[in-house]
Every structure is written in structure tokens, then in C-alpha cells.
Design an enzyme around this catalytic site. Structure first.
Site, PDB file in Angstrom:
ATOM      1  N   SER A 118       0.816  -1.219   0.000  1.00 37.11           N
ATOM      2  CA  SER A 118       0.000   0.000   0.000  1.00 37.11           C
ATOM      3  C   SER A 118       0.848   1.267   0.000  1.00 37.11           C
ATOM      4  O   SER A 118       0.354   2.340  -0.327  1.00 37.11           O
ATOM      5  CB  SER A 118      -0.944  -0.002   1.204  1.00 37.11           C
ATOM      6  OG  SER A 118      -0.202  -0.026   2.399  1.00 37.11           O
TER       7      SER A 118
ATOM      8  N   SER B 149      15.226  -6.876   5.414  1.00 31.47           N
ATOM      9  CA  SER B 149      15.727  -6.651   6.768  1.00 31.47           C
ATOM     10  C   SER B 149      15.966  -5.152   6.909  1.00 31.47           C
ATOM     11  O   SER B 149      15.148  -4.333   6.489  1.00 31.47           O
ATOM     12  CB  SER B 149      17.007  -7.485   6.970  1.00 31.47           C
ATOM     13  OG  SER B 149      17.611  -7.219   8.194  1.00 31.47           O
TER      14      SER B 149
ATOM     15  N   TYR C 178      12.663  -3.027  17.238  1.00 36.47           N
ATOM     16  CA  TYR C 178      12.725  -3.039  15.767  1.00 36.47           C
ATOM     17  C   TYR C 178      14.006  -3.755  15.338  1.00 36.47           C
ATOM     18  O   TYR C 178      13.977  -4.667  14.498  1.00 36.47           O
ATOM     19  CB  TYR C 178      12.693  -1.605  15.218  1.00 36.47           C
ATOM     20  CG  TYR C 178      12.809  -1.548  13.715  1.00 36.47           C
ATOM     21  CD1 TYR C 178      11.766  -1.971  12.908  1.00 36.47           C
ATOM     22  CD2 TYR C 178      13.979  -1.093  13.099  1.00 36.47           C
ATOM     23  CE1 TYR C 178      11.869  -1.942  11.521  1.00 36.47           C
ATOM     24  CE2 TYR C 178      14.095  -1.053  11.716  1.00 36.47           C
ATOM     25  CZ  TYR C 178      13.041  -1.481  10.937  1.00 36.47           C
ATOM     26  OH  TYR C 178      13.150  -1.456   9.558  1.00 36.47           O
ATOM     27  N   SER C 179      15.141  -3.353  15.943  1.00 33.43           N
ATOM     28  CA  SER C 179      16.415  -4.016  15.624  1.00 33.43           C
ATOM     29  C   SER C 179      16.330  -5.508  15.925  1.00 33.43           C
ATOM     30  O   SER C 179      16.791  -6.334  15.133  1.00 33.43           O
ATOM     31  CB  SER C 179      17.566  -3.398  16.428  1.00 33.43           C
ATOM     32  OG  SER C 179      18.138  -2.321  15.738  1.00 33.43           O
ATOM     33  N   ALA C 180      15.733  -5.849  17.070  1.00 35.09           N
ATOM     34  CA  ALA C 180      15.627  -7.271  17.440  1.00 35.09           C
ATOM     35  C   ALA C 180      14.844  -8.039  16.374  1.00 35.09           C
ATOM     36  O   ALA C 180      15.224  -9.153  15.986  1.00 35.09           O
ATOM     37  CB  ALA C 180      14.949  -7.410  18.802  1.00 35.09           C
TER      38      ALA C 180
ATOM     39  N   LYS D 109      14.628  -7.370  13.235  1.00 36.90           N
ATOM     40  CA  LYS D 109      15.422  -7.484  12.004  1.00 36.90           C
ATOM     41  C   LYS D 109      16.616  -8.428  12.218  1.00 36.90           C
ATOM     42  O   LYS D 109      17.001  -9.144  11.300  1.00 36.90           O
ATOM     43  CB  LYS D 109      15.875  -6.096  11.531  1.00 36.90           C
ATOM     44  CG  LYS D 109      14.711  -5.174  11.129  1.00 36.90           C
ATOM     45  CD  LYS D 109      13.934  -5.705   9.922  1.00 36.90           C
ATOM     46  CE  LYS D 109      12.889  -4.743   9.399  1.00 36.90           C
ATOM     47  NZ  LYS D 109      12.122  -5.250   8.261  1.00 36.90           N
TER      48      LYS D 109
HETATM   49  N1  LIG Z   1      11.910   3.212   5.175  1.00 35.13           N
HETATM   50  C1  LIG Z   1      13.081   2.862   5.675  1.00 35.13           C
HETATM   51  O1  LIG Z   1      13.958   3.720   5.947  1.00 35.13           O
HETATM   52  C2  LIG Z   1      13.401   1.403   5.901  1.00 35.13           C
HETATM   53  C3  LIG Z   1      14.722   1.061   6.206  1.00 35.13           C
HETATM   54  C4  LIG Z   1      15.043  -0.268   6.417  1.00 35.13           C
HETATM   55  C5  LIG Z   1      14.075  -1.248   6.305  1.00 35.13           C
HETATM   56  N2  LIG Z   1      12.792  -0.912   6.018  1.00 35.13           N
HETATM   57  C6  LIG Z   1      11.797  -1.989   5.930  1.00 35.13           C
HETATM   58  O2  LIG Z   1      11.156  -1.939   4.682  1.00 35.13           O
HETATM   59  C7  LIG Z   1       9.868  -2.542   4.784  1.00 35.13           C
HETATM   60  C8  LIG Z   1       8.834  -1.647   4.137  1.00 35.13           C
HETATM   61  O3  LIG Z   1       8.785  -0.437   4.850  1.00 35.13           O
HETATM   62  P1  LIG Z   1       8.464   0.965   4.151  1.00 35.13           P
HETATM   63  O4  LIG Z   1       9.591   1.855   4.452  1.00 35.13           O
HETATM   64  O5  LIG Z   1       8.037   0.790   2.761  1.00 35.13           O
HETATM   65  O6  LIG Z   1       7.254   1.427   5.099  1.00 35.13           O
HETATM   66  P2  LIG Z   1       5.722   1.796   4.797  1.00 35.13           P
HETATM   67  O7  LIG Z   1       5.660   2.804   3.708  1.00 35.13           O
HETATM   68  O8  LIG Z   1       5.132   2.116   6.123  1.00 35.13           O
HETATM   69  O9  LIG Z   1       5.105   0.432   4.234  1.00 35.13           O
HETATM   70  C9  LIG Z   1       4.926  -0.686   5.062  1.00 35.13           C
HETATM   71  C10 LIG Z   1       3.998  -1.658   4.380  1.00 35.13           C
HETATM   72  O10 LIG Z   1       3.860  -2.783   5.251  1.00 35.13           O
HETATM   73  C11 LIG Z   1       2.492  -3.123   5.329  1.00 35.13           C
HETATM   74  N3  LIG Z   1       2.151  -3.728   6.617  1.00 35.13           N
HETATM   75  C12 LIG Z   1       2.403  -3.273   7.850  1.00 35.13           C
HETATM   76  N4  LIG Z   1       1.923  -4.135   8.772  1.00 35.13           N
HETATM   77  C13 LIG Z   1       1.381  -5.153   8.071  1.00 35.13           C
HETATM   78  C14 LIG Z   1       0.730  -6.365   8.434  1.00 35.13           C
HETATM   79  N5  LIG Z   1       0.514  -6.714   9.707  1.00 35.13           N
HETATM   80  N6  LIG Z   1       0.300  -7.201   7.436  1.00 35.13           N
HETATM   81  C15 LIG Z   1       0.468  -6.864   6.149  1.00 35.13           C
HETATM   82  N7  LIG Z   1       1.074  -5.741   5.739  1.00 35.13           N
HETATM   83  C16 LIG Z   1       1.511  -4.895   6.706  1.00 35.13           C
HETATM   84  C17 LIG Z   1       1.709  -1.851   5.100  1.00 35.13           C
HETATM   85  O11 LIG Z   1       0.525  -2.212   4.442  1.00 35.13           O
HETATM   86  P3  LIG Z   1      -0.960  -2.003   5.030  1.00 35.13           P
HETATM   87  O12 LIG Z   1      -0.897  -0.977   6.117  1.00 35.13           O
HETATM   88  O13 LIG Z   1      -1.731  -1.574   3.853  1.00 35.13           O
HETATM   89  O14 LIG Z   1      -1.361  -3.350   5.498  1.00 35.13           O
HETATM   90  C18 LIG Z   1       2.617  -1.095   4.134  1.00 35.13           C
HETATM   91  O15 LIG Z   1       2.250  -1.349   2.789  1.00 35.13           O
HETATM   92  C19 LIG Z   1       9.633  -2.813   6.271  1.00 35.13           C
HETATM   93  O16 LIG Z   1       9.897  -4.176   6.543  1.00 35.13           O
HETATM   94  C20 LIG Z   1      10.674  -1.927   6.949  1.00 35.13           C
HETATM   95  O17 LIG Z   1      11.080  -2.436   8.198  1.00 35.13           O
HETATM   96  C21 LIG Z   1      12.415   0.398   5.819  1.00 35.13           C
END
Ligand SMILES: NC(=O)c1ccc[n+]([C@@H]2O[C@H](COP(=O)([O-])OP(=O)(O)OC[C@H]3O[C@@H](n4cnc5c(N)ncnc54)[C@H](OP(=O)(O)O)[C@@H]3O)[C@@H](O)[C@H]2O)c1
Length: 268
Positions: A11, A127, A141-143, A145
Site C-alpha cells: 500500500s 531486513s 525493531y532491531s531485534a 530485524k
Molecule cells: N523506510 C526505511 O527507511 C526502511 C529502512 C530499512 C528497512 N525498512 C523496511 O522496509 C519494509 C517496508 O517499509 P516501508 O519503508 O516501505 O514502510 P511503509 O511505507 O510504512 O510500508 C509498510 C507496508 O507494510 C504493510 N504492513 C504493515 N503491517 C502489516 C501487516 N501486519 N500485514 C500486512 N502488511 C503490513 C503496510 O501495508 P498495510 O498498512 O496496507 O497493510 C505497508 O504497505 C519494512 O519491513 C521496513 O522495516 C524500511
């Protein structure tokens, strides 16, 4: 030939950009969201929550019925909870681990029977650099990952005989909805001994993320990785400074590295 790709969490952020990029490049993409979203740009959106095994199993079944296979699973869904470890509530710790870690396991469990039958497939686990170094006030969060890192390492060996690859992606800071979706935990108020430091560190965390790279950069990288016959087992996708931090973490004594990282986050 096109690949059938299943992505969780499309999303917003990485999931949305990656689903769009891969679709534009001829792949057949199915993605999950907990919300009811209209499918557009030929992306097939399935309503599912990674913390609800039955909903994930049903989504995977839908894909298999239509396509007969899943070539690539991108385990992307995730969220962050921030606050001092000492004050974290059991409920929030559970949400953090259930979403980022157990949720990922639910999806892997649902997809693996089909991938094993196919005798091929790629599992990409998102991760974080926070899965290589403990980030202050993002302890759980770190844990979550770090847990993904350990699981992926074990799984890679178990799946080798079935020709299924496991790739771990470790993004640095990107500007997505992750920042606004972050949950603040820890009963913060003026009586909380961590309050002042937490707010100072949180402001650095948010500034880093808001000044971070754009998610379409990661989408393009994932597109390339999916096209490789022999992808590496892990990729750090981050700024030069963040990549250097990953290298320093491996090379420097812990106390020295913690000093550098802590000082970046305003901790003396
Ligand atoms: N942004 C960063 O700086 C960063 C850095 C390192 C890692 N990451 C990782 O990248 C991944 C994506 O994050 P993002 O940055 O794109 O964040 P985001 O824009 O908040 O997107 C997170 C997505 O995860 C979905 N989600 C959350 N809880 C869920 C659940 N229980 N079941 C199904 N879907 C769920 C949400 O979808 P719905 O709410 O529509 O269900 C949303 O589409 C995450 O694993 C995050 O830890 C992000």
C-alpha cells in the site's frame, strides 16, 4: 519470460514502488495490504495481514490457482516501534515481533510447499541496517530485524537442495510512510527518565529518514536482483556513509563503534 511475484505490504513505500516497477517491466505481481485497495496498473491486490496466517494462506492460494506458481516472494511488510527498551509494553513488543518476524515466517510457511514442488524460487527478505547493529530507542525493531537475519541464514542452507534462493536486503534510511507509521512506545511523560534523550534521538532518526533515499531506488535494485541467475545472499542498499557504518561495525571494537553510533544519535 515473466515471473510471478508475491509481495507483502504494497500500500505504500518500498512495496508500492516495487510492485509498480516490476509490473511496468512485464512481471506478474500480486501484493498484499490489510486495507481494501482498488487494483490498478495491473497489480493484483489481495487483502491479507501477515500476522493472520489464514489470510496469508488464502492470498497465496489465490495466486497459485490463477498462476500455478510463485517464482519470487518479497517479504516486505513491516513497521517500527520506537521508545526506551525499559518502558516497552508487552503488547507493543508482540506487535513488533508478530509483524516483522512471525509475519514473515507465516508467509514463508505459506509459499514454501509450492516453491519446493517447483524445485525453484527466490525468497527476498527485507531486513534493515538495523538488523546488523542495535539502534538506540529502536531496540525491538532491531531485534525483529536481527531475527530475520538469523532465520534467513538458516533457511538458505535448508532450501539449497530445493534450488530455492534466500536473499536478504538491508536498506539504510529511505523516505517512506514508515516514519509516519512509526508507533511511539514507552509511556513517555516528564517523569520518564529517558524522555529528553528519547525525543532528541527520535528527532535524529526522523531527520535521517526524511532526508533518506527515495523508495524507487530500492525498487530498481530489487528488479535487478530478481533478474540475476546467481544473486548474492545479501545486499546493503544505503548511502555511502551508511555502508561505511556497516563495514566499521564489523571492523571496530564494540565499545568504539557504539560510541560513534551513539554520538550520531545525540547520546553522550
Ligand atoms: N523506510 C526505511 O527507511 C526502511 C529502512 C530499512 C528497512 N525498512 C523496511 O522496509 C519494509 C517496508 O517499509 P516501508 O519503508 O516501505 O514502510 P511503509 O511505507 O510504512 O510500508 C509498510 C507496508 O507494510 C504493510 N504492513 C504493515 N503491517 C502489516 C501487516 N501486519 N500485514 C500486512 N502488511 C503490513 C503496510 O501495508 P498495510 O498498512 O496496507 O497493510 C505497508 O504497505 C519494512 O519491513 C521496513 O522495516 C524500511
Amino acid at each position: 519470460m515473466h515471473k510471478v511475484i508475491f509481495i507483502t505490504g504494497i500500500s505504500s513505500g518500498f512495496g508500492k514502488c516495487t510492485a509498480e516497477y516490476l509490473t511496468q517491466n512485464g512481471q506478474v505481481v500480486y501484493g498484499t495490504s490489510r486495507k481494501s485497495i482498488e487494483s490498478n496498473n495491473q497489480i493484483n491486490i489481495l487483502k491479507a495481514d501477515v500476522t493472520d496466517l489464514a489470510s496469508i494462506k488464502a492470498a497465496v492460494e489465490t495466486v497459485l490457482k490463477k498462476e500455478g506458481r510463485i517464482d519470487v516472494l518479497i517479504n516486505n511488510a513491516g513497521m517500527g516501534i520506537s521508545g526506551p527498551v525499559e518502558y516497552a509494553s508487552a503488547e507493543d513488543i508482540k506487535v513488533q515481533m508478530d509483524t516483522n518476524f512471525t509475519g514473515m515466517v507465516n508467509v514463508i510457511h505459506s509459499v514454501l510447499p509450492a516453491m519446493r514442488k517447483q524445485q525453484e524460487g527466490t525468497i527476498i527478505n527485507i531486513s534493515s541496517i538495523g538488523g546488523l547493529m542495535g539502534l538506540p530507542f529502536q531496540g525491538f525493531y532491531s531485534a525483529s530485524k536481527y531475527a530475520i537475519e538469523g532465520l534467513s541464514e538458516a533457511l538458505r542452507m535448508e532450501l539449497k537442495p530445493f534450488h530455492i534462493k534466500v536473499v536478504v536486503i538491508r536498506p539504510g534510511d529511505f523516505y517512506t510512510s514508515f516514519t509516519s507509521n512509526r508507533k511511539i512506545d514507552g509511556h513517555l511523560n516528564e517523569n520518564n527518565p529517558y524522555e529528553a534523550q528519547f525525543l532528541k534521538t527520535l528527532s535524529v532518526i526522523e531527520t535521517d529518514e526524511k532526508g533518506g533515499m527515495k523508495p524507487d531506488y530500492l525498487a530498481r535494485k530489487l528488479g535487478k536482483i530478481i533478474g540475476l541467475k546467481h544473486p548474492r545472499s545479501h545486499y546493503v542498499i544505503a548511502t555511502a556513509e551508511q555502508k561505511l557504518a556497516v563495514i566499521l561495525k564489523r571492523l571496530l571494537p564494540d565499545s568504539f563503534f557504539s560510541g560513534i553510533l551513539g554520538s550520531h544519535y545525540g547520546i553522550k
